[in-house]
Design a protein around this motif. Structure first.
Motif, PDB file in Angstrom:
ATOM      1  N   ARG A 309      16.642  19.155  43.397  1.00 55.03           N
ATOM      2  CA  ARG A 309      16.778  20.399  44.515  1.00 55.03           C
ATOM      3  C   ARG A 309      18.154  20.958  44.490  1.00 55.03           C
ATOM      4  N   TRP A 310      19.189  20.236  44.232  1.00 56.31           N
ATOM      5  CA  TRP A 310      20.551  20.730  44.222  1.00 56.31           C
ATOM      6  C   TRP A 310      20.410  21.774  42.990  1.00 56.31           C
ATOM      7  N   TYR A 311      20.213  21.305  41.893  1.00 59.07           N
ATOM      8  CA  TYR A 311      20.377  22.157  40.827  1.00 59.07           C
ATOM      9  C   TYR A 311      19.559  23.600  41.134  1.00 59.07           C
ATOM     10  N   ARG A 312      18.368  23.428  41.539  1.00 59.92           N
ATOM     11  CA  ARG A 312      17.624  24.462  41.863  1.00 59.92           C
ATOM     12  C   ARG A 312      18.341  25.595  42.987  1.00 59.92           C
ATOM     13  N   ILE A 313      19.028  24.758  43.999  1.00 57.74           N
ATOM     14  CA  ILE A 313      19.792  25.437  45.035  1.00 57.74           C
ATOM     15  C   ILE A 313      20.833  26.374  44.016  1.00 57.74           C
ATOM     16  N   LEU A 314      21.626  25.593  43.298  1.00 59.29           N
ATOM     17  CA  LEU A 314      22.599  26.500  42.628  1.00 59.29           C
ATOM     18  C   LEU A 314      22.230  27.495  41.875  1.00 59.29           C
ATOM     19  N   HIS A 315      21.144  27.433  41.410  1.00 61.24           N
ATOM     20  CA  HIS A 315      20.438  28.539  40.462  1.00 61.24           C
ATOM     21  C   HIS A 315      19.749  29.542  41.230  1.00 61.24           C
ATOM     22  N   ARG A 334      24.421  10.352  37.396  1.00 61.58           N
ATOM     23  CA  ARG A 334      23.167   9.317  37.192  1.00 61.58           C
ATOM     24  C   ARG A 334      21.985   9.751  36.847  1.00 61.58           C
ATOM     25  N   ALA A 335      21.718  11.085  37.365  1.00 58.17           N
ATOM     26  CA  ALA A 335      20.300  11.593  37.335  1.00 58.17           C
ATOM     27  C   ALA A 335      20.435  12.028  35.783  1.00 58.17           C
ATOM     28  N   GLY A 336      21.414  12.266  35.070  1.00 61.54           N
ATOM     29  CA  GLY A 336      21.392  12.703  33.715  1.00 61.54           C
ATOM     30  C   GLY A 336      21.644  14.193  33.502  1.00 61.54           C
ATOM     31  N   THR A 337      22.385  14.152  32.273  1.00 58.31           N
ATOM     32  CA  THR A 337      22.636  15.571  31.863  1.00 58.31           C
ATOM     33  C   THR A 337      21.455  16.475  31.317  1.00 58.31           C
ATOM     34  N   ARG A 341      20.326  20.344  32.322  1.00 61.50           N
ATOM     35  CA  ARG A 341      20.176  21.399  31.320  1.00 61.50           C
ATOM     36  C   ARG A 341      18.901  22.068  31.197  1.00 61.50           C
ATOM     37  N   GLU A 342      18.066  21.424  32.349  1.00 58.82           N
ATOM     38  CA  GLU A 342      16.933  22.143  32.625  1.00 58.82           C
ATOM     39  C   GLU A 342      17.120  23.670  33.386  1.00 58.82           C
ATOM     40  N   HIS A 343      18.270  23.576  33.844  1.00 64.51           N
ATOM     41  CA  HIS A 343      18.880  24.771  34.988  1.00 64.51           C
ATOM     42  C   HIS A 343      19.859  25.361  34.322  1.00 64.51           C
ATOM     43  N   THR A 344      20.065  26.509  34.548  1.00 60.69           N
ATOM     44  CA  THR A 344      21.246  27.494  34.113  1.00 60.69           C
ATOM     45  C   THR A 344      21.733  28.046  35.593  1.00 60.69           C
ATOM     46  N   PHE A 345      23.058  28.020  35.187  1.00 61.20           N
ATOM     47  CA  PHE A 345      23.808  28.533  36.317  1.00 61.20           C
ATOM     48  C   PHE A 345      24.606  29.800  35.985  1.00 61.20           C
ATOM     49  N   PRO A 346      23.911  30.687  35.782  1.00 67.46           N
ATOM     50  CA  PRO A 346      24.671  31.980  35.275  1.00 67.46           C
ATOM     51  C   PRO A 346      25.936  32.493  36.306  1.00 67.46           C
ATOM     52  N   THR A 347      25.561  32.475  37.653  1.00 71.17           N
ATOM     53  CA  THR A 347      26.529  32.881  38.684  1.00 71.17           C
ATOM     54  C   THR A 347      27.768  31.915  38.720  1.00 71.17           C
ATOM     55  N   LEU A 348      27.524  30.680  38.340  1.00 74.33           N
ATOM     56  CA  LEU A 348      28.728  29.828  38.942  1.00 74.33           C
ATOM     57  C   LEU A 348      29.798  29.991  38.342  1.00 74.33           C
ATOM     58  N   ARG A 349      31.163  30.164  39.035  1.00 76.53           N
ATOM     59  CA  ARG A 349      32.175  30.048  38.355  1.00 76.53           C
ATOM     60  C   ARG A 349      33.432  29.223  38.670  1.00 76.53           C
ATOM     61  N   HIS A 350      33.081  28.678  39.808  1.00 73.87           N
ATOM     62  CA  HIS A 350      34.317  27.438  40.296  1.00 73.87           C
ATOM     63  C   HIS A 350      33.587  26.452  40.967  1.00 73.87           C
ATOM     64  N   VAL A 351      33.607  25.171  40.344  1.00 75.14           N
ATOM     65  CA  VAL A 351      33.289  23.623  40.895  1.00 75.14           C
ATOM     66  C   VAL A 351      34.474  22.995  41.214  1.00 75.14           C
ATOM     67  N   VAL A 352      34.494  22.653  42.534  1.00 77.67           N
ATOM     68  CA  VAL A 352      35.470  21.955  43.205  1.00 77.67           C
ATOM     69  C   VAL A 352      34.993  20.641  44.012  1.00 77.67           C
ATOM     70  N   SER A 353      36.008  19.738  43.930  1.00 81.61           N
ATOM     71  CA  SER A 353      35.614  18.263  44.738  1.00 81.61           C
ATOM     72  C   SER A 353      36.764  17.874  45.695  1.00 81.61           C
ATOM     73  N   GLU A 368      29.976  19.551  30.756  1.00 78.96           N
ATOM     74  CA  GLU A 368      28.546  19.631  29.906  1.00 78.96           C
ATOM     75  C   GLU A 368      27.453  20.042  30.929  1.00 78.96           C
ATOM     76  N   ALA A 369      27.482  19.745  32.132  1.00 82.04           N
ATOM     77  CA  ALA A 369      26.349  20.222  33.012  1.00 82.04           C
ATOM     78  C   ALA A 369      26.545  21.547  33.425  1.00 82.04           C
ATOM     79  N   PHE A 370      27.914  22.224  34.051  1.00 83.53           N
ATOM     80  CA  PHE A 370      28.042  23.424  34.342  1.00 83.53           C
ATOM     81  C   PHE A 370      28.818  24.351  33.358  1.00 83.53           C
TER      82      PHE A 370
END
Ligand code: ATP
Ligand code: MG
Length: 616
Positions: A309-315, A334-337, A341-353, A368-370
């Motif tokens: 669901r999270w990957y889908r929302i990001l996309h 844990r859910a695996g790379t 990789r089944e998803h793409t995130f063409p708009t994502l430009r900044h990931v923060v924690s 690897e993932a983003f």
């Protein structure tokens, strides 16, 4: 000076040290120059006070945009559990929060009175936060999954006058103990059934209708709050003990705004998702106030963590900036790379924690993932806003928190015997050498600094010494000015003359393919003083066994040398706070058979056990 024996995080095991990962340039052009020239005095020009100098957070976050070119832009896009979306533009948000403020005013809310929500991420929650601020009240979030006792305790400590909640939460958690909450005058119920709201409560819709009838929402005047008037009451996560109530003022919005620009790189046009629940400070400072002040579109999701669901929302939502927490990143890992990789995130430009030390492994996994490194931010409930950050545009050093953000003066102070800064005759010693470990301290003066611990002036006074705010965390600074988190002063392990930061050991263990997460404590030992014991959660596909424990000990020794764990315990349900932090004090209390202390913020269905229920 403390001798920290553990190796630098960022040196990933057998690999060559990873010094820097380039980061995308921030959107703003004259960025470096802006950092250099930054002063709070200068930044104040951004505020939009009324002619008498009144500043109101909600005005700065919403109304100023509603009056300009962003009026028709979506301010918040709420996804419910089914994925159905409700949107409010800045203009609509202005009107709706005016109505909410009017409703609260009609109920008799006085300036400084406190309002709580006990709600999932829903429009009513966001309207209450902003409506309370507009009415001149003080907003105090409650985490919706809190049980009856943590809720009662916070309502009582905060002397809360108005609570907004739903029927189920009210019936289960409030009604049975309402008699012991004399300050709680009004409860608004967002989902009354056909029979109406429970006795002693008012339907939210009825309160709003009354507000609408009494005030014209288009001409409603926002409360004339002064910059130093209280605006927010936040309880800390309770990682180290009983949660403390930190009071923040309206002027804090300036820090929320500035750090949202520098560290999160937010600009109008961004679609921004912060996974923190508004029950915690991250969910208000960076889930609501800072991003709105930047004129972005916020996406919120009412559902719990689920990797797909999270990957889908990001996309699907075309998220550009994503602010999350290490525990959530570890669950995605844990859910695996392959799933990523089944998803793409063409708009994502900044990931923060934020929230916990960001292990180098998680930074690299982000690549690897983003295709983007994860940027760390360090701050506390007390600081109200990001203080140290691998901010936008700064090359990432995996394992480092980055640098103090513009306007923040930080230092590492020499430690005393208890691990905290040594205060001698009221003076502290600032360490200047590279890699020296001491207590992370901040020079007061940033606008979102807490102004009090609720009803505890002594504790507040003790948090300051010699002109510094003492954070309780240990850190060091390397020769290039990058800051490294070592641990909380209370968590640091003293073994055979070494001081060992749990974070270094946990990060090293996470480099082993079997390890999803680790919590490390010091266990008393007659010879060494303490030995390092690690509690380890395994990734899918690995089973606990004495052989694997031996392998992890050997792996640790290879990576860390003498400071490696001497004992490994497997634990698929490491205790976390609801804000997603590993509770080392609880691991230690259980290990030693000591009282478990305040458990009000413990996650009841540990996220690590199920891959569900992340509550960053
Ligand atoms: P309590 O004060 O009640 O024990 P808490 O300190 O966990 O709880 P918060 O204010 O939510 O409550 O958390 C702030 C703390 O979280 C920091 O002092 C630090 O220990 C940790 N923290 C936050 N961000 C980071 C980060 N990026 N790296 C390392 N630690 C972090
Ligand atoms: Mg704390």
């Amino acid at each position: 000076m403390a001798d920290l024996a553990a190796p630098r995080a960022g040196h990933l095991g057998g690999h060559a040290p990873i010094e820097h990962i380039p980061s995308l340039p921030p959107l703003i052009g004259d960025y470096e120059e802006r950092c250099r020239r930054f002063t709070w005095e200068g930044a104040r020009a951004w505020l939009d006070p009324d002619p008498s100098g009144h500043v109101n957070m909600a005005h700065e976050a919403v109304d100023r945009h509603a009056a300009g070119p962003l009026a028709g832009v979506v301010a918040i896009r709420f996804l419910d559990r089914t994925g159905e979306a409700t949107e409010l533009t800045y203009a609509e948000l202005r009107t709706r929060t005016n109505v909410t403020a009017a409703a609260l005013r009609l109920l008799g809310l006085e300036p400084g009175d406190r309002v709580c929500t006990l709600l999932p991420r829903s429009p009513e929650l966001y309207l209450t936060v902003l409506g309370t601020l507009k009415a001149g009240g003080v907003y105090c979030p409650l985490f919706p999954a809190f049980g009856p006792e943590p809720v009662r305790e916070r309502l009582a400590l905060g002397r809360i006058r108005v609570l907004v909640t739903d029927t189920l939460s009210y019936t289960r958690k409030i009604a049975p103990q309402r008699a012991s909450l004399p300050d709680l005058e009004h409860v608004l119920i967002v989902d009354p059934d056909e029979a109406g709201a429970p006795t002693g409560t008012t339907p939210w819709s009825a309160a709003l209708a009354a507000g609408w009838a009494a005030y014209d929402p288009e001409t409603f005047t926002v409360a004339p709050t002064r910059p130093e008037d209280p605006a927010l009451l936040h309880f800390t996560s309770g990682t180290t003990g009983k949660p403390k109530g930190a009071v923040h003022v309206h002027a804090a919005i300036l820090a929320h705004h500035v750090t949202s620009e520098f560290a999160l790189d937010l600009r109008p046009g961004d679609v921004y998702w912060c996974t923190a629940d508004p029950g915690w400070v991250t969910g208000t400072s960076y889930g609501i106030l800072g991003p709105l002040s930047c004129g972005v579109t916020i996406v919120t999701d009412a559902a719990d963590f689920e990797a797909r669901r999270w990957y889908r929302i990001l996309h699907d939502e075309q998220v550009t900036v994503f602010y999350t927490a290490p525990t959530a990143l570890r669950m995605l890992m844990r859910a695996g790379t392959a799933l990523a990789r089944e998803h793409t995130f063409p708009t994502l430009r900044h990931v923060v924690s934020v929230g916990e030390p960001l292990n180098p492994e998680a930074v690299l996994w982000g690549l690897e993932a983003f295709g983007l490194p994860v940027h760390d931010t360090w701050w506390q409930t007390e600081t109200g806003a990001i203080m140290v950050s691998n901010y936008a545009g700064m090359p990432v050093r995996p394992g480092s928190m980055g640098r103090p953000v513009p306007g923040v003066v930080a230092a590492v102070l020499a430690q005393g015997a208890d691990g905290r800064a040594a205060v001698v005759d009221g003076r502290v010693e600032v360490l200047t050498g590279p890699d020296e470990v001491g207590e992370l301290a901040l020079r007061p003066g940033w606008p979102s600094m807490f102004r009090a611990y609720l009803d505890d002036p002594d504790r507040y006074a003790k948090a300051f010494a010699d002109g510094w705010y003492l954070t309780g965390d240990l850190a060091s600074v390397d020769a290039d000015g990058y800051w490294w988190f070592v641990g909380r002063a209370d968590d640091v392990i003293k073994s055979a003359g070494h001081l060992i930061g749990p974070f270094e050991v946990e990060s090293a263990l996470m480099e082993h393919p079997a390890v999803a997460e680790a919590g490390v404590i010091g266990k008393p030992d007659p010879l060494a003083g303490e030995i390092v014991k690690a509690f380890v959660t395994l990734r899918v596909g690995y089973e606990p066994s004495p052989g694997l424990a031996r392998e992890l000990i050997a792996f640790g020794r290879h990576r860390l040398g003498s400071v490696a764990p001497r004992e490994i315990a497997f634990d698929q349900a490491l205790p976390h706070t609801r804000s997603g932090k590993v509770m080392r004090r609880l691991l230690k209390a259980r290990e030693l058979g000591l009282p478990e202390g305040d458990l009000s913020t413990v996650e009841t269905a540990p996220a690590a056990a199920t891959d569900e229920g992340a509550t960053t």
